[in-house]
Design a protein around this motif. Structure first.
Motif, PDB file in Angstrom:
ATOM      1  N   VAL A  36       0.877  -1.178   0.000  1.00 55.94           N
ATOM      2  CA  VAL A  36       0.000   0.000   0.000  1.00 55.94           C
ATOM      3  C   VAL A  36       0.915   1.229   0.000  1.00 55.94           C
ATOM      4  CG1 VAL A  36      -1.804   1.237   1.254  1.00 55.94           C
ATOM      5  CG2 VAL A  36      -1.820  -1.262   1.179  1.00 55.94           C
ATOM      6  N   LYS A  38      -0.188   4.420  -0.789  1.00 53.06           N
ATOM      7  CA  LYS A  38      -0.975   5.660  -0.787  1.00 53.06           C
ATOM      8  C   LYS A  38      -0.261   6.706   0.066  1.00 53.06           C
ATOM      9  CE  LYS A  38      -3.849   4.175   3.077  1.00 53.06           C
ATOM     10  NZ  LYS A  38      -5.132   4.335   3.736  1.00 53.06           N
ATOM     11  N   TYR A  42       3.148   6.513   2.574  1.00 49.23           N
ATOM     12  CA  TYR A  42       3.222   6.914   3.977  1.00 49.23           C
ATOM     13  C   TYR A  42       4.432   7.851   4.180  1.00 49.23           C
ATOM     14  CZ  TYR A  42       0.025   2.948   4.966  1.00 49.23           C
ATOM     15  OH  TYR A  42      -1.028   2.056   4.977  1.00 49.23           O
ATOM     16  N   LEU A  84      -8.002   2.213  -4.055  1.00 44.85           N
ATOM     17  CA  LEU A  84      -8.869   1.771  -2.955  1.00 44.85           C
ATOM     18  C   LEU A  84     -10.016   2.741  -2.706  1.00 44.85           C
ATOM     19  CD1 LEU A  84      -5.984   0.885  -0.477  1.00 44.85           C
ATOM     20  CD2 LEU A  84      -7.389  -0.778  -1.705  1.00 44.85           C
ATOM     21  N   LYS A 125     -15.575  -3.800  -3.131  1.00 44.12           N
ATOM     22  CA  LYS A 125     -15.307  -3.736  -1.690  1.00 44.12           C
ATOM     23  C   LYS A 125     -16.585  -4.032  -0.913  1.00 44.12           C
ATOM     24  CE  LYS A 125     -13.026  -1.247   1.941  1.00 44.12           C
ATOM     25  NZ  LYS A 125     -12.335  -0.024   2.326  1.00 44.12           N
ATOM     26  N   ARG A 132     -17.425   2.365   6.527  1.00 41.91           N
ATOM     27  CA  ARG A 132     -16.751   3.405   5.749  1.00 41.91           C
ATOM     28  C   ARG A 132     -17.137   3.118   4.306  1.00 41.91           C
ATOM     29  NH1 ARG A 132     -10.287   4.466   6.215  1.00 41.91           N
ATOM     30  NH2 ARG A 132     -10.256   2.517   5.055  1.00 41.91           N
ATOM     31  N   HIS A 162     -12.221  -4.551   4.600  1.00 46.34           N
ATOM     32  CA  HIS A 162     -11.204  -3.912   5.440  1.00 46.34           C
ATOM     33  C   HIS A 162     -11.635  -4.023   6.892  1.00 46.34           C
ATOM     34  CE1 HIS A 162      -7.807  -1.395   6.230  1.00 46.34           C
ATOM     35  NE2 HIS A 162      -8.494  -0.338   6.584  1.00 46.34           N
ATOM     36  N   ASN A 198      -4.980  -6.051   6.375  1.00 48.33           N
ATOM     37  CA  ASN A 198      -3.975  -4.990   6.422  1.00 48.33           C
ATOM     38  C   ASN A 198      -2.777  -5.541   7.209  1.00 48.33           C
ATOM     39  OD1 ASN A 198      -5.049  -5.142   8.962  1.00 48.33           O
ATOM     40  ND2 ASN A 198      -5.755  -3.024   9.054  1.00 48.33           N
ATOM     41  N   SER A 199      -1.873  -4.673   7.620  1.00 48.17           N
ATOM     42  CA  SER A 199      -0.666  -5.173   8.303  1.00 48.17           C
ATOM     43  C   SER A 199      -1.007  -5.971   9.558  1.00 48.17           C
ATOM     44  CB  SER A 199       0.247  -4.004   8.708  1.00 48.17           C
ATOM     45  OG  SER A 199       0.749  -3.349   7.585  1.00 48.17           O
ATOM     46  N   ARG A 216      -3.057  -6.623   1.818  1.00 45.06           N
ATOM     47  CA  ARG A 216      -2.723  -5.230   1.507  1.00 45.06           C
ATOM     48  C   ARG A 216      -1.936  -4.669   2.690  1.00 45.06           C
ATOM     49  NH1 ARG A 216      -8.143  -5.588   1.412  1.00 45.06           N
ATOM     50  NH2 ARG A 216      -8.221  -4.218   3.228  1.00 45.06           N
ATOM     51  N   VAL A 217      -0.647  -4.512   2.498  1.00 50.71           N
ATOM     52  CA  VAL A 217       0.189  -4.146   3.637  1.00 50.71           C
ATOM     53  C   VAL A 217       0.820  -2.772   3.432  1.00 50.71           C
ATOM     54  CG1 VAL A 217       2.245  -4.762   4.914  1.00 50.71           C
ATOM     55  CG2 VAL A 217       0.630  -6.522   4.269  1.00 50.71           C
ATOM     56  N   GLY A 218       0.568  -1.901   4.390  1.00 47.83           N
ATOM     57  CA  GLY A 218       1.198  -0.585   4.366  1.00 47.83           C
ATOM     58  C   GLY A 218       2.219  -0.463   5.471  1.00 47.83           C
ATOM     59  N   VAL A 219       1.746  -0.199   6.675  1.00 47.91           N
ATOM     60  CA  VAL A 219       2.642   0.252   7.739  1.00 47.91           C
ATOM     61  C   VAL A 219       3.737  -0.768   8.099  1.00 47.91           C
ATOM     62  CG1 VAL A 219       1.389  -0.496   9.836  1.00 47.91           C
ATOM     63  CG2 VAL A 219       2.502   1.753   9.765  1.00 47.91           C
ATOM     64  N   TYR A 342       1.442   5.938  11.723  1.00 49.11           N
ATOM     65  CA  TYR A 342       0.916   6.381  10.423  1.00 49.11           C
ATOM     66  C   TYR A 342       0.903   7.905  10.340  1.00 49.11           C
ATOM     67  CZ  TYR A 342      -1.460   1.746  10.477  1.00 49.11           C
ATOM     68  OH  TYR A 342      -1.779   0.423  10.560  1.00 49.11           O
TER      69      TYR A 342
HETATM   70  C1  LIG Z   1      -8.392  -0.283   2.555  1.00 48.50           C
HETATM   71  C2  LIG Z   1      -7.028  -0.358   3.133  1.00 48.50           C
HETATM   72  N1  LIG Z   1      -6.311  -1.474   2.999  1.00 48.50           N
HETATM   73  C3  LIG Z   1      -5.071  -1.586   3.517  1.00 48.50           C
HETATM   74  C4  LIG Z   1      -4.492  -0.550   4.221  1.00 48.50           C
HETATM   75  C5  LIG Z   1      -3.124  -0.741   4.785  1.00 48.50           C
HETATM   76  O1  LIG Z   1      -3.171  -0.697   6.183  1.00 48.50           O
HETATM   77  P1  LIG Z   1      -1.848  -0.890   7.054  1.00 48.50           P
HETATM   78  O2  LIG Z   1      -1.006   0.310   6.786  1.00 48.50           O
HETATM   79  O3  LIG Z   1      -2.345  -0.938   8.446  1.00 48.50           O
HETATM   80  O4  LIG Z   1      -1.198  -2.139   6.593  1.00 48.50           O
HETATM   81  C6  LIG Z   1      -5.201   0.623   4.407  1.00 48.50           C
HETATM   82  C7  LIG Z   1      -4.607   1.713   5.177  1.00 48.50           C
HETATM   83  O5  LIG Z   1      -5.198   2.409   5.932  1.00 48.50           O
HETATM   84  C8  LIG Z   1      -6.505   0.738   3.849  1.00 48.50           C
HETATM   85  O6  LIG Z   1      -7.235   1.851   4.002  1.00 48.50           O
END
Ligand SMILES: Cc1ncc(COP(=O)(O)O)c(C=O)c1O
Length: 360
Positions: A36, A38, A42, A84, A125, A132, A162, A198-199, A216-219, A342
């Protein structure tokens, strides 16, 4: 990168992002990790982070905005980019032209997608309780899938949800997962990419979720597990500056706007060229920074462009000061500021140049 004059920069460790990616990949086995990226990855730099993961063979990324997707598409023409967030019917043309993947986040969009004359790639989704984005009703989703069957140009490639509490209430998460499973089992056909985690959920639950193909991994790419179960992730984000002036203070002398700090004895103050315009918000007053492996307090009010550190006499002018990362981690600062990593990542403004290190 443009010429830098001010000695303030954000060092991004791309090698650590790779290491974190590999750790996540090892944890989930054959499933796909969707980074992720976006919000400028980060704060790390979306084009750079995507480019370096792409070099390692990663080909699927997620962003929030159409603008973010287009930035990536301009840079790379061989990756899949999932948006997303919310898009509107007048965005479809540009989404289609740029071969982006959009999310069908409500039934109005579903109808617009069905009516669109050209081909679109979509994930659906499901809102399983966060309230949300997403479609709640299983029957609506099934009807949309049925309708989509007759539109050859429409490609429903994925379905996801999510979690609201992957770092908290497990019962609530289990309820969301049950709702998602109910929707999945009602579908007339299963799309290629099913994803929920997510993470936080990736580390804690993903291994027990058999229906999914991706996470879907961001943080966690950026070094942090929200559940604090995985400690071995590597820091990726180091905010650095250096001492541009030293001031010898006599006991009782004051510092900065509002003279909120008074020297308790004869002391030395270092001036650092970083302030709230860079994202070092004023609440950091009295926080800590690292210089030569030791921590020192920020004193006085943080200004727009400068801040003050109480240093030892032997700390030299031009000494490098690590404001975030290292001894004072992003998580330490987040906890002190009563927020989450974040937000700390996203707070560092574009005025701070990003400098990429690969550790070689
Ligand atoms: C829809 C969705 N998926 C995945 C993520 C990634 O989340 P994380 O950073 O906790 O892995 C986010 C982040 O907020 C999100 O909004």
């Amino acid at each position: 990168m443009s010429t830098r004059y001010r000695p303030t920069w954000l060092e991004i460790r791309l090698d650590h992002i790779h290491d974190n990616f590999e750790r996540i990949q090892a944890h989930i086995g054959k499933k796909t990790v969707i980074p992720v990226v976006k919000a400028n990855a980060y704060g790390h730099g979306a084009v750079e982070v995507t480019g370096s993961l792409r070099e390692k063979g990663v080909r699927f990324f997620a962003v929030s905005l159409l603008e973010e997707a287009l930035e990536l598409r301009r840079a790379y023409d061989d990756i899949d980019i999932l948006i997303l967030g919310v898009v509107r019917p007048f965005d479809f043309e540009v989404i289609q032209r740029n071969d982006l993947i959009m999310t069908v986040n409500d039934m109005d969009v579903a109808k617009d997608v069905l009516a669109f004359e050209k081909g679109l790639r979509c994930h659906v989704k499901v809102d399983t309780g966060m309230n949300r984005l997403g479609i709640k009703d299983a029957e609506d989703i099934v009807a949309f899938f049925e309708e989509a069957k007759s539109r050859k140009r429409l490609s429903l490639e994925g379905i996801y949800t999510h979690f609201a509490t992957a770092d908290g209430d497990e019962t609530f998460l289990r309820g969301q997962l049950a709702h998602f499973r109910k929707v999945l089992s009602a579908l007339p056909y299963k799309p290629d990419v099913v994803h929920v985690s997510n993470s936080a959920a990736t580390w804690k639950y993903e291994r027990d979720i058999m229906e999914t193909d991706a996470v879907r991994v961001g943080v966690s790419l950026y070094g942090f597990d929200p559940n604090r179960l995985v400690k071995a992730l590597k820091p990726t984000f180091f905010l650095k500056t250096s001492i541009v002036q030293r001031k010898a203070l006599k006991k009782g002398e004051k510092v900065g706007y509002g003279i909120t700090y008074e020297a308790k004895s004869d002391e030395t103050i270092g001036i650092i060229p970083i302030g709230y315009a860079d994202g070092l918000i004023r609440k950091n007053q009295d926080g800590l920074v690292e210089i030569n492996g030791r921590t020192y307090p920020l004193v006085g009010r943080v200004c727009m462009d400068y801040a003050f550190v109480r240093i030892d006499d032997d700390v030299a002018k031009n000494a490098i000061v690590t404001v975030l990362g290292g001894a004072v981690s992003v998580d330490d600062v987040a906890q002190r500021l009563e927020t989450i990593p974040y937000e700390v990542f996203c707070t560092i403004t574009s005025r701070v140049p990003r400098v990429y290190e690969s550790g070689e």
